[in-house]
Design a protein around this motif. Structure first.
Motif, PDB file in Angstrom:
ATOM      1  N   LEU A 455       3.441   3.644  12.214  1.00 47.21           N
ATOM      2  CA  LEU A 455       2.671   3.695  10.819  1.00 47.21           C
ATOM      3  C   LEU A 455       1.692   4.883  10.825  1.00 47.21           C
ATOM      4  CD1 LEU A 455       2.642   0.411   9.138  1.00 47.21           C
ATOM      5  CD2 LEU A 455       4.532   2.043   8.985  1.00 47.21           C
ATOM      6  N   VAL A 456       0.935   4.813  12.024  1.00 54.42           N
ATOM      7  CA  VAL A 456      -0.078   5.670  12.204  1.00 54.42           C
ATOM      8  C   VAL A 456       0.345   6.993  12.582  1.00 54.42           C
ATOM      9  CG1 VAL A 456      -2.043   6.573  13.495  1.00 54.42           C
ATOM     10  CG2 VAL A 456      -1.968   4.188  12.723  1.00 54.42           C
ATOM     11  N   PHE A 472      -5.164   4.631   9.471  1.00 53.89           N
ATOM     12  CA  PHE A 472      -5.219   2.970  10.029  1.00 53.89           C
ATOM     13  C   PHE A 472      -4.280   2.073   9.229  1.00 53.89           C
ATOM     14  CE2 PHE A 472      -8.685   3.336   7.168  1.00 53.89           C
ATOM     15  CZ  PHE A 472      -8.553   2.140   6.531  1.00 53.89           C
ATOM     16  N   VAL A 473      -4.109   0.982   9.907  1.00 54.93           N
ATOM     17  CA  VAL A 473      -3.201  -0.014   9.283  1.00 54.93           C
ATOM     18  C   VAL A 473      -4.166  -1.334   8.994  1.00 54.93           C
ATOM     19  CG1 VAL A 473      -1.128  -1.124   9.624  1.00 54.93           C
ATOM     20  CG2 VAL A 473      -1.262   1.151  10.328  1.00 54.93           C
ATOM     21  N   LEU A 474      -3.817  -2.003   8.003  1.00 51.93           N
ATOM     22  CA  LEU A 474      -4.341  -3.355   7.661  1.00 51.93           C
ATOM     23  C   LEU A 474      -2.967  -4.162   7.496  1.00 51.93           C
ATOM     24  CD1 LEU A 474      -7.226  -2.470   5.386  1.00 51.93           C
ATOM     25  CD2 LEU A 474      -7.229  -2.940   7.652  1.00 51.93           C
ATOM     26  N   GLN A 475      -3.314  -5.389   8.149  1.00 53.33           N
ATOM     27  CA  GLN A 475      -2.087  -6.245   7.895  1.00 53.33           C
ATOM     28  C   GLN A 475      -2.957  -7.219   6.656  1.00 53.33           C
ATOM     29  OE1 GLN A 475      -1.221  -6.605  12.420  1.00 53.33           O
ATOM     30  NE2 GLN A 475      -0.780  -8.829  11.399  1.00 53.33           N
ATOM     31  N   THR A 476      -2.278  -6.951   5.615  1.00 51.38           N
ATOM     32  CA  THR A 476      -2.806  -7.670   4.247  1.00 51.38           C
ATOM     33  C   THR A 476      -2.561  -9.075   4.122  1.00 51.38           C
ATOM     34  OG1 THR A 476      -1.177  -6.492   2.898  1.00 51.38           O
ATOM     35  CG2 THR A 476      -3.475  -5.362   3.202  1.00 51.38           C
ATOM     36  N   ASN A 477      -1.315  -9.350   4.442  1.00 51.95           N
ATOM     37  CA  ASN A 477      -0.641 -10.656   4.249  1.00 51.95           C
ATOM     38  C   ASN A 477       0.255 -11.156   5.140  1.00 51.95           C
ATOM     39  OD1 ASN A 477      -0.621 -13.019   2.570  1.00 51.95           O
ATOM     40  ND2 ASN A 477       0.598 -12.224   1.062  1.00 51.95           N
ATOM     41  N   LEU A 478       0.322 -12.448   5.418  1.00 52.28           N
ATOM     42  CA  LEU A 478       1.315 -13.129   6.281  1.00 52.28           C
ATOM     43  C   LEU A 478       1.931 -14.010   5.531  1.00 52.28           C
ATOM     44  CD1 LEU A 478      -1.027 -14.305   9.565  1.00 52.28           C
ATOM     45  CD2 LEU A 478       0.334 -12.039   9.194  1.00 52.28           C
ATOM     46  N   ASN A 479       3.163 -13.385   4.976  1.00 50.14           N
ATOM     47  CA  ASN A 479       4.048 -14.014   4.054  1.00 50.14           C
ATOM     48  C   ASN A 479       5.016 -15.009   4.955  1.00 50.14           C
ATOM     49  OD1 ASN A 479       3.052 -12.290   1.908  1.00 50.14           O
ATOM     50  ND2 ASN A 479       4.352 -10.721   2.986  1.00 50.14           N
ATOM     51  N   ASP A 480       5.632 -15.824   3.876  1.00 56.23           N
ATOM     52  CA  ASP A 480       6.636 -16.871   4.654  1.00 56.23           C
ATOM     53  C   ASP A 480       7.769 -16.413   5.557  1.00 56.23           C
ATOM     54  OD1 ASP A 480       5.323 -18.858   3.001  1.00 56.23           O
ATOM     55  OD2 ASP A 480       6.962 -18.685   1.478  1.00 56.23           O
ATOM     56  N   PHE A 481       8.239 -15.072   5.147  1.00 52.26           N
ATOM     57  CA  PHE A 481       9.159 -14.623   6.228  1.00 52.26           C
ATOM     58  C   PHE A 481       8.854 -13.140   6.854  1.00 52.26           C
ATOM     59  CE2 PHE A 481      11.033 -17.007   3.055  1.00 52.26           C
ATOM     60  CZ  PHE A 481      11.705 -18.140   3.644  1.00 52.26           C
ATOM     61  N   ASN A 482       7.857 -12.526   6.455  1.00 55.99           N
ATOM     62  CA  ASN A 482       7.381 -11.403   6.879  1.00 55.99           C
ATOM     63  C   ASN A 482       5.761 -11.046   6.850  1.00 55.99           C
ATOM     64  OD1 ASN A 482       6.610 -10.360   3.910  1.00 55.99           O
ATOM     65  ND2 ASN A 482       9.203 -10.767   3.837  1.00 55.99           N
ATOM     66  N   VAL A 483       5.524  -9.902   7.303  1.00 56.04           N
ATOM     67  CA  VAL A 483       4.215  -9.547   7.509  1.00 56.04           C
ATOM     68  C   VAL A 483       4.066  -8.247   6.621  1.00 56.04           C
ATOM     69  CG1 VAL A 483       2.072  -8.992   8.902  1.00 56.04           C
ATOM     70  CG2 VAL A 483       3.927 -10.514   9.708  1.00 56.04           C
ATOM     71  N   SER A 484       2.938  -8.267   5.688  1.00 52.85           N
ATOM     72  CA  SER A 484       2.504  -6.864   4.935  1.00 52.85           C
ATOM     73  C   SER A 484       1.612  -6.205   5.843  1.00 52.85           C
ATOM     74  CB  SER A 484       1.903  -7.551   3.456  1.00 52.85           C
ATOM     75  OG  SER A 484       2.709  -8.247   2.850  1.00 52.85           O
ATOM     76  N   TYR A 485       2.210  -4.989   5.766  1.00 58.08           N
ATOM     77  CA  TYR A 485       1.255  -3.948   6.559  1.00 58.08           C
ATOM     78  C   TYR A 485       0.851  -2.731   5.647  1.00 58.08           C
ATOM     79  CZ  TYR A 485       3.292  -5.972  11.005  1.00 58.08           C
ATOM     80  OH  TYR A 485       3.627  -6.779  11.913  1.00 58.08           O
ATOM     81  N   GLN A 486      -0.037  -2.519   5.711  1.00 56.48           N
ATOM     82  CA  GLN A 486      -0.866  -1.783   4.610  1.00 56.48           C
ATOM     83  C   GLN A 486      -1.094  -0.315   5.302  1.00 56.48           C
ATOM     84  OE1 GLN A 486      -4.888  -1.550   2.747  1.00 56.48           O
ATOM     85  NE2 GLN A 486      -3.655  -2.212   0.893  1.00 56.48           N
ATOM     86  N   LEU A 487      -0.572   0.606   5.357  1.00 61.09           N
ATOM     87  CA  LEU A 487      -1.158   2.122   5.960  1.00 61.09           C
ATOM     88  C   LEU A 487      -1.907   2.768   5.020  1.00 61.09           C
ATOM     89  CD1 LEU A 487      -0.825   4.364   8.092  1.00 61.09           C
ATOM     90  CD2 LEU A 487       1.498   5.034   6.892  1.00 61.09           C
ATOM     91  N   ASN A 488      -3.334   3.247   5.656  1.00 53.15           N
ATOM     92  CA  ASN A 488      -4.287   3.961   4.862  1.00 53.15           C
ATOM     93  C   ASN A 488      -4.362   5.148   5.590  1.00 53.15           C
ATOM     94  OD1 ASN A 488      -5.806   1.627   2.998  1.00 53.15           O
ATOM     95  ND2 ASN A 488      -4.925   0.692   4.989  1.00 53.15           N
ATOM     96  N   ALA A 489      -4.358   6.218   4.924  1.00 52.78           N
ATOM     97  CA  ALA A 489      -4.602   7.684   5.342  1.00 52.78           C
ATOM     98  C   ALA A 489      -5.459   8.520   4.306  1.00 52.78           C
ATOM     99  CB  ALA A 489      -3.425   8.227   5.482  1.00 52.78           C
ATOM    100  N   TYR A 490      -6.368   9.499   4.960  1.00 48.51           N
ATOM    101  CA  TYR A 490      -7.206   9.980   3.964  1.00 48.51           C
ATOM    102  C   TYR A 490      -6.527  11.675   3.631  1.00 48.51           C
ATOM    103  CZ  TYR A 490     -10.783   6.517   5.324  1.00 48.51           C
ATOM    104  OH  TYR A 490     -11.256   5.602   5.777  1.00 48.51           O
ATOM    105  N   THR A 491      -6.886  12.211   2.298  1.00 46.79           N
ATOM    106  CA  THR A 491      -6.478  13.347   2.170  1.00 46.79           C
ATOM    107  C   THR A 491      -7.742  13.925   1.342  1.00 46.79           C
ATOM    108  OG1 THR A 491      -4.886  14.762   0.830  1.00 46.79           O
ATOM    109  CG2 THR A 491      -5.432  12.508  -0.231  1.00 46.79           C
ATOM    110  N   SER A 492      -7.722  15.218   1.254  1.00 39.89           N
ATOM    111  CA  SER A 492      -8.645  15.943   0.584  1.00 39.89           C
ATOM    112  C   SER A 492      -8.240  16.639  -0.763  1.00 39.89           C
ATOM    113  CB  SER A 492      -9.490  17.121   1.371  1.00 39.89           C
ATOM    114  OG  SER A 492      -8.374  18.130   1.864  1.00 39.89           O
TER     115      SER A 492
END
Length: 559
Positions: A455-456, A472-492
Motif C-alpha cells: 500500500l505504501v 503510512f498504513v493503519l489497521q483500523t479494524n479487525l473484522n470477522d473475516f477480514n482486516v481493514s487497512y487504511q492507507l494515509n498519504a499527504y498532498t499539497s
C-alpha cells in the motif's frame, strides 16, 4: 416728486378711484399700488384697454353709478376713442378747474380727477394726478393702435418667423448634441471605461452606467424640447391681439413658477449648505477609514487583523459612514417631515420588517463567515454533501464550483448552520499537507507487513502524493473475516483530490496484483475450491489452470 408719483410713472397699469363724485357727473380715480385681476370694492374694478388693466375704479358716483358701472363706462369710452381714427394720443388734453381736472379726448370727457382724489395723497394735487392719468391713457392708446396697425402686424409676423427659426435651430442643435453624446456613451461602454465606483466600492458596472447615462441624456432632451415649446408658444400667442391675453397669461404663469422655484431654492440654500458639509465630512471620513484599514491589514503590522479582511471591512465602514451621513442629512432634505415623506418611510420600514428577515439573517451570517475565516476564495471545501472550490463569497450567498463544473449557490445562513470542511486551510496557512486516506479489507491469510509495504508503494507511485512525510498504513479494524487497512498519504494540492483518489485506487489495484494479493473481503461460508483466480491473467503464470473441485469422504480419500 413724491414716492407715489414715481410709482405711477414706472408702473404701466396703475389703479384709480374717487372719494367723491365730480361736479360733472364723470368718474374720478385714485391710484393704488396693487395690480391684480381682483375685482371688488376694496381693490377696485379694472379698466382695461388692449387686454391690459390700465387702472382701477374704487368709488361710484353717488346713487348714479356703482364703481363697477363707472369702470365699465370708462372702459367703453376708451375703446371708442381707441377705435376712432380721427383722434390721436396728442388729442388727450386736460381742463383744470379749481376743485377738479377733466381729462378729455377731443371734446369727449373721459374722466374727472377731483380735489378729493388729490387729498388722498398728501403730496399730490388733482392737476398732477390728472396729468399722470392722461400720460397713462396716451401710452395705452398708442400701444392699442400700434398693435393693430399694418406695421405692428408685420412686426408680429417677423417676430413669429424669427422665433420659429430660432426654435428649429435650437431643436436641431439639441438633437445633434444628444446623438453625439449617445454615440460617445456606447463607445465608452464597449471600451469598458464606464465603471462607476466610490473609492474601492464598485457601484455600477459598465452596462448599468451606460444605461443610466443614456436615460439621462434622453430625459434632458425631452425636457429641453418641452421647455423650448413652453416658451415659444406663449411668445407667439402674445404677438397678436386676438391671442395676446392667452399668451400673456401663460408667460405670467411661467414667470410665477420660475420665481417660486428661485425663491424656494434661495430659502433652501442654508439647508443645502449643511447637506454639502455633511457630504464633504463623510467623504473624508471614508478616506480616513480606508487608510486606517489598509494600515491594519499591512503584512506583519497587526497579526490579529488579516489581509483578506481589508476589502470587506472597507465596504462595511463605507456603508456605516454613508448610513450615518444620510441620517444626519435627512432633516435638511426637501420634503423631510412631510406626510408623503413619512408615508414612504413607514412603507419602507414595514417592507424591511416583514419581507427581509431571511435577507438580514443571510447578511449577518455572511459577515460572521468573513470574520471567522472559515474559508477563502479558491479554497476546496465541503458543505454538507457539496464539495468544490469556493467561486464567490458575497454578503448573502456562497457559490461553490464542484469538480463536475456545477455551480452550487448556498445561502450564508445555511452555510453558518452546517459543518464546513476546508481542505485547503492547512496548506494555505501553515504550508502543511492535507492527509488523504482510503480503506481496503483483506483476508487474515495475508501477512500484514506485506500489505503495508504494498500500500505504501502504491501511494508513492501516485502523482501529487509527497514522499515526505511518508505515507503510512493503519489497521483500523479487525473484522470477522477480514482486516481493514487504511492507507494515509499527504498532498499539497487539495483541489486535485478527486483525481488523486482515482489514481491512488488504480495504483493499489496494480501493486496488489503484482504482489499476488487478491483484493477480497473473504467470507468463509463460500466454497473456494474449483474457482478461477480473480487476479488478472497478465499477473498469473502461463501454465495456470483453475484448480479442480475436491470432494473428501469420511475415510479422508479424495476423489
Amino acid at each position: 416728486m413724491s414716492g407715489l408719483t414715481v410709482i405711477l410713472l414706472i408702473v404701466a397699469m396703475p389703479a384709480w378711484g374717487q372719494d367723491a363724485p365730480p361736479d360733472t357727473g364723470d368718474d374720478a380715480a385714485v391710484p393704488t399700488e396693487v395690480e391684480t385681476e381682483i375685482s371688488n370694492e376694496v381693490d377696485g374694478y379694472p379698466v382695461m384697454l388692449n387686454n391690459k388693466i390700465i387702472f382701477r375704479v374704487r368709488e361710484g358716483v353717488g346713487s348714479v353709478a356703482t364703481p363697477e358701472e363707472r369702470a365699465n363706462i370708462i372702459e367703453q369710452r376708451l375703446v371708442n376713442i381707441a377705435e376712432t381714427t380721427d383722434l390721436t394720443a396728442d388729442d388727450i388734453r386736460l381742463k383744470s378747474g379749481e376743485r377738479q381736472t377733466i381729462i378729455l379726448a377731443g371734446d369727449t370727457v373721459l374722466l374727472t380727477v377731483s380735489e378729493t382724489d388729490a387729498q388722498a395723497y398728501d403730496e399730490s394735487t388733482h392737476p398732477e394726478l390728472a396729468e399722470m392719468a392722461a400720460d397713462i391713457i396716451r401710452t395705452a392708446l398708442t400701444e392699442y393702435r400700434n398693435d393693430r396697425s399694418v406695421q405692428g402686424q408685420a412686426v408680429s409676423i417677423i417676430a413669429t418667423v424669427v422665433s420659429t427659426i430660432a426654435l428649429l435651430i435650437f431643436l436641431r442643435g439639441l438633437f445633434f448634441i444628444a446623438s453625439k453624446l449617445l454615440v460617445r456613451i456606447r463607445a465608452q461602454r464597449q471600451a469598458g471605461t464606464l465603471l462607476l465606483h466610490v473609492g474601492s466600492l464598485p457601484l455600477l458596472e459598465a452596462g448599468a452606467t451606460a444605461y443610466v447615462l443614456t436615460s439621462l441624456v434622453k430625459f434632458f432632451r425631452i425636457f429641453l424640447v418641452l421647455v423650448a415649446l413652453y416658451i415659444y408658444v406663449p411668445f407667439v400667442l402674445s404677438q397678436f391681439p386676438a391671442t395676446e391675453v392667452l399668451g400673456d397669461s401663460i408667460l405670467q404663469d411661467i414667470a410665477s413658477r420660475i420665481n417660486g422655484l428661485v425663491q424656494a431654492f434661495v430659502v433652501y440654500l442654508p439647508k443645502l449648505a449643511m447637506v454639502v458639509v455633511i457630504a464633504v465630512i463623510a467623504y473624508y471620513a471614508m478616506k480616513l477609514a480606508q487608510q486606517i484599514i489598509a494600515e491594519l491589514g499591512r503584512p506583519g503590522a497587526y497579526p490579529w487583523f488579516y489581509e483578506e479582511w481589508i476589502q470587506p471591512t472597507n465596504r462595511l465602514a463605507m456603508f456605516l459612514i454613508i448610513a450615518i451621513a444620510m441620517v444626519m442629512a435627512g432633516p435638511y432634505l426637501p420634503g423631510f417631515g412631510s406626510p408623503a415623506f413619512q408615508g414612504v418611510s413607514i412603507f419602507i420600514g414595514a417592507l424591511l420588517t416583514l419581507g427581509s428577515s431571511s435577507a438580514v439573517s443571510n447578511a449577518l451570517a455572511g459577515l460572521i463567515l468573513i470574520y471567522t475565516r472559515a474559508f477563502q476564495l479558491g479554497d476546496f471545501i465541503r458543505i454538507n454533501e457539496t464539495i468544490g472550490n469556493v467561486q464567490d463569497k458575497s454578503l448573502f450567498v456562497t457559490r461553490v464550483l464542484t469538480p463536475k463544473q456545477e455551480t452550487v449557490t448556498i445561502p450564508n445562513a445555511s452555510v453558518l448552520n452546517s459543518n464546513v470542511v476546508n481542505y485547503s486551510a492547512i496548506c494555505r496557512e501553515s504550508d502543511g499537507y492535507l492527509l488523504l486516506y482510503t480503506t481496503i479489507t483483506l483476508g487474515y491469510d495475508l501477512p500484514w507487513r506485506k500489505v503495508h509495504a504494498v500500500l505504501v508503494e502504491a501511494a508513492k507511485a501516485t502523482n501529487h502524493i509527497v514522499s515526505t512525510p511518508e505515507p503510512f498504513v493503519l489497521q483500523t479494524n479487525l473484522n470477522d473475516f477480514n482486516v481493514s487497512y487504511q492507507l494515509n498519504a499527504y498532498t499539497s494540492l487539495p483541489t486535485k483530490m478527486p483525481r488523486i483518489y482515482s489514481e491512488l485506487h488504480q495504483n493499489i489495484q496494480d501493486k496488489c496484483n503484482e504482489a499476488d494479493i487478491e483484493i477480497l473481503s473473504p467470507h468463509f461460508s463460500s466454497l473456494r475450491d474449483g474457482n478461477h483466480s480473480t487476479i488478472p491473467a497478465d499477473y498469473l503464470p502461463d501454465d495456470y489452470t483453475s484448480p479442480g473441485f475436491v470432494l473428501q469422504n469420511p475415510s479422508n480419500h479424495s476423489s
